[in-house]
Design an enzyme around this catalytic site. Structure first.
Site, PDB file in Angstrom:
ATOM      1  N   HIS A 131       0.879  -1.182   0.000  1.00 41.20           N
ATOM      2  CA  HIS A 131       0.000   0.000   0.000  1.00 41.20           C
ATOM      3  C   HIS A 131       0.918   1.234   0.000  1.00 41.20           C
ATOM      4  O   HIS A 131       1.025   1.946   0.997  1.00 41.20           O
ATOM      5  CB  HIS A 131      -0.892  -0.043   1.245  1.00 41.20           C
ATOM      6  CG  HIS A 131      -2.052   0.905   1.198  1.00 41.20           C
ATOM      7  ND1 HIS A 131      -2.348   1.686   0.105  1.00 41.20           N
ATOM      8  CD2 HIS A 131      -3.012   1.189   2.135  1.00 41.20           C
ATOM      9  CE1 HIS A 131      -3.420   2.407   0.361  1.00 41.20           C
ATOM     10  NE2 HIS A 131      -3.840   2.128   1.574  1.00 41.20           N
ATOM     11  N   GLN A 134      -0.134   4.973   0.950  1.00 41.36           N
ATOM     12  CA  GLN A 134      -0.409   5.156   2.373  1.00 41.36           C
ATOM     13  C   GLN A 134       0.880   5.364   3.172  1.00 41.36           C
ATOM     14  O   GLN A 134       0.966   6.263   4.013  1.00 41.36           O
ATOM     15  CB  GLN A 134      -1.168   3.943   2.926  1.00 41.36           C
ATOM     16  CG  GLN A 134      -1.473   4.054   4.398  1.00 41.36           C
ATOM     17  CD  GLN A 134      -2.483   5.148   4.717  1.00 41.36           C
ATOM     18  OE1 GLN A 134      -3.570   5.147   4.151  1.00 41.36           O
ATOM     19  NE2 GLN A 134      -2.127   6.079   5.585  1.00 41.36           N
ATOM     20  N   ASP A 221      -2.496  -1.922  12.185  1.00 38.26           N
ATOM     21  CA  ASP A 221      -3.526  -2.004  11.141  1.00 38.26           C
ATOM     22  C   ASP A 221      -4.481  -3.122  11.551  1.00 38.26           C
ATOM     23  O   ASP A 221      -4.180  -3.905  12.470  1.00 38.26           O
ATOM     24  CB  ASP A 221      -2.840  -2.318   9.784  1.00 38.26           C
ATOM     25  CG  ASP A 221      -3.787  -2.230   8.590  1.00 38.26           C
ATOM     26  OD1 ASP A 221      -4.926  -1.742   8.748  1.00 38.26           O
ATOM     27  OD2 ASP A 221      -3.380  -2.652   7.479  1.00 38.26           O
ATOM     28  N   ARG A 289      -2.649  11.737   2.760  1.00 37.57           N
ATOM     29  CA  ARG A 289      -2.881  10.968   1.529  1.00 37.57           C
ATOM     30  C   ARG A 289      -3.095  11.933   0.352  1.00 37.57           C
ATOM     31  O   ARG A 289      -2.566  11.731  -0.739  1.00 37.57           O
ATOM     32  CB  ARG A 289      -4.130  10.075   1.676  1.00 37.57           C
ATOM     33  CG  ARG A 289      -3.996   8.933   2.657  1.00 37.57           C
ATOM     34  CD  ARG A 289      -3.015   7.900   2.171  1.00 37.57           C
ATOM     35  NE  ARG A 289      -3.373   7.330   0.892  1.00 37.57           N
ATOM     36  CZ  ARG A 289      -4.248   6.335   0.705  1.00 37.57           C
ATOM     37  NH1 ARG A 289      -4.848   5.787   1.739  1.00 37.57           N
ATOM     38  NH2 ARG A 289      -4.498   5.867  -0.506  1.00 37.57           N
TER      39      ARG A 289
HETATM   40  N1  NVA Z   1      -4.401  -3.823   5.382  1.00 41.61           N
HETATM   41  C1  NVA Z   1      -5.658  -3.164   5.082  1.00 41.61           C
HETATM   42  C2  NVA Z   1      -5.430  -1.740   4.721  1.00 41.61           C
HETATM   43  C3  NVA Z   1      -6.685  -0.972   4.417  1.00 41.61           C
HETATM   44  C4  NVA Z   1      -6.430   0.439   3.985  1.00 41.61           C
HETATM   45  C5  NVA Z   1      -6.359  -3.911   3.957  1.00 41.61           C
HETATM   46  O1  NVA Z   1      -5.688  -4.300   3.006  1.00 41.61           O
HETATM   47  O2  NVA Z   1      -7.572  -4.087   4.045  1.00 41.61           O
HETATM   48  N1   CP Z   2      -6.205   3.845   4.343  1.00 42.99           N
HETATM   49  C1   CP Z   2      -6.925   3.596   3.244  1.00 42.99           C
HETATM   50  O1   CP Z   2      -6.415   3.233   2.180  1.00 42.99           O
HETATM   51  O2   CP Z   2      -8.268   3.812   3.396  1.00 42.99           O
HETATM   52  P1   CP Z   2      -9.406   3.405   2.384  1.00 42.99           P
HETATM   53  O3   CP Z   2      -9.505   1.895   2.370  1.00 42.99           O
HETATM   54  O4   CP Z   2     -10.652   4.048   2.945  1.00 42.99           O
HETATM   55  O5   CP Z   2      -9.073   3.922   1.012  1.00 42.99           O
END
Ligand code: NVA
Ligand code: CP
Length: 307
Positions: A131, A134, A221, A289
């Site tokens: 990600h 982020q 997380d 972000r």
């Molecule tokens: N680790 C989480 C992050 C969400 C922004 C997911 O992948 O659902």
């Molecule tokens: N942190 C993040 O990516 O949030 P969303 O899943 O709401 O985009």
């Protein structure tokens, strides 16, 4: 496919160490309201979301508008990708209409395939592997709080997921100390870890208390990421003892901050007293972000230079 005169952002190491520093400088100017150019005026970003999103969707859409461009929200219900049209064909067709593609999906290989066949820049808005947008926002938050990232110890508590892997990628490029505490069976990606360890001090333990000791940033997380919802009960058992609560925070540096990419589950990976407490920077983190993604789009789609 062309000979790719443009560049993509699929993972943090796609930018060099120097480029990352310049990108943060640009994002910081945007955060302060000092950047008013419209480098993508008349341009369009396609946003493919195969998973849910609040922050990514809104920050990319608003950011595109603020840079003078237009964003298209495409969910699997709306586009033929959801009915099995090949990624390569989607990439080639979208490239005839738009100037950039942001994608959030499951397998990282799908994003790589999209980038391989697209003639426009591709930006990773989250995969099961990483990600990157982020963690760039998180790093901007660290810079905003402490003035610099250098010399800071970052702790990661919980699942060795896409966020943990992106922190490892960030340590690979920026060389800060990273201490991860993950339960057995939930370790981060071994290849990314091995690559980064040659460039940064990275420790992996089962003990959250050990990882947070002296940390300037404490991160966690959700225990079950998108696509893992059916494992929720098993994960709640396996992550016992990994909640970031006040007693854990007290082992961190006295000026430590708490970060969480959101959405959060209070009472699971983080106690309400921490995420809603004075050390929490999660709202600045969410705001950032917008600024880092605007910087990325200005560079990839709008001709801004990182030199
Ligand atoms: N680790 C989480 C992050 C969400 C922004 C997911 O992948 O659902
Ligand atoms: N942190 C993040 O990516 O949030 P969303 O899943 O709401 O985009």
């Amino acid at each position: 496919m062309t000979d790719r005169p443009h560049r993509d952002f699929l993972a943090i190491p796609d930018f060099s160490t120097l480029e990352l520093t310049k990108l943060f400088d640009l994002a910081e100017r945007m955060r302060r309201g000092e950047y008013t150019s419209k480098p993508i005026a008349g341009k369009t970003l396609a946003m493919i979301f195969m998973k849910a999103s609040t922050r990514t969707r809104v920050s990319f859409e608003v950011g595109t508008y603020q840079l003078g461009g237009h964003a298209l929200f495409l969910s699997p219900r709306d586009v033929q990708l959801g009915r099995g049209e090949p990624i390569a064909d989607t990439a080639r067709v979208l490239s005839r209409y738009v100037d950039g593609i942001m994608i959030r999906t499951f397998a990282h290989a799908e994003v790589e395939e999209l980038a391989r066949y697209a003639d426009v820049p591709v930006i990773n808005g989250l995969t099961d592997l990483v990600h990157p947008c982020q963690v760039l926002a998180d790093l901007l938050t660290v810079r905003q709080t402490f003035g610099s990232i250098e010399g800071r110890k970052i702790a990661w508590i919980g699942d060795g997921n896409n966020m943990a892997n992106s922190w490892i990628n960030a340590a690979f490029r920026l060389g800060f100390e990273l201490a991860l505490a993950c339960p057995e069976g939930y370790e981060p990606n071994a290849d990314l870890l091995e690559r980064a360890r040659a460039h940064a001090k990275i420790t992996l333990t089962r003990d959250p208390r050990e990882a947070v000791t002296g940390a300037h940033v404490v991160n966690t997380d959700v225990w079950a990421s998108m696509g893992q919802e059916e494992e929720q009960t098993k994960r709640e058992r396996d992550f016992t003892g990994y909640t970031v609560d006040e007693s854990l925070m007290q082992r961190a540096s006295s000026d430590a901050i708490f970060l969480h990419c959101l959405p959060a589950h209070r009472g699971e990976e983080v106690a309400a007293e921490v995420i809603d407490g004075p050390r929490s920077k999660v709202w600045d983190e969410a705001e950032n972000r917008l600024h880092v993604q605007k910087a990325i789009m200005a560079v990839l789609m709008g001709g801004e230079k990182l030199t």
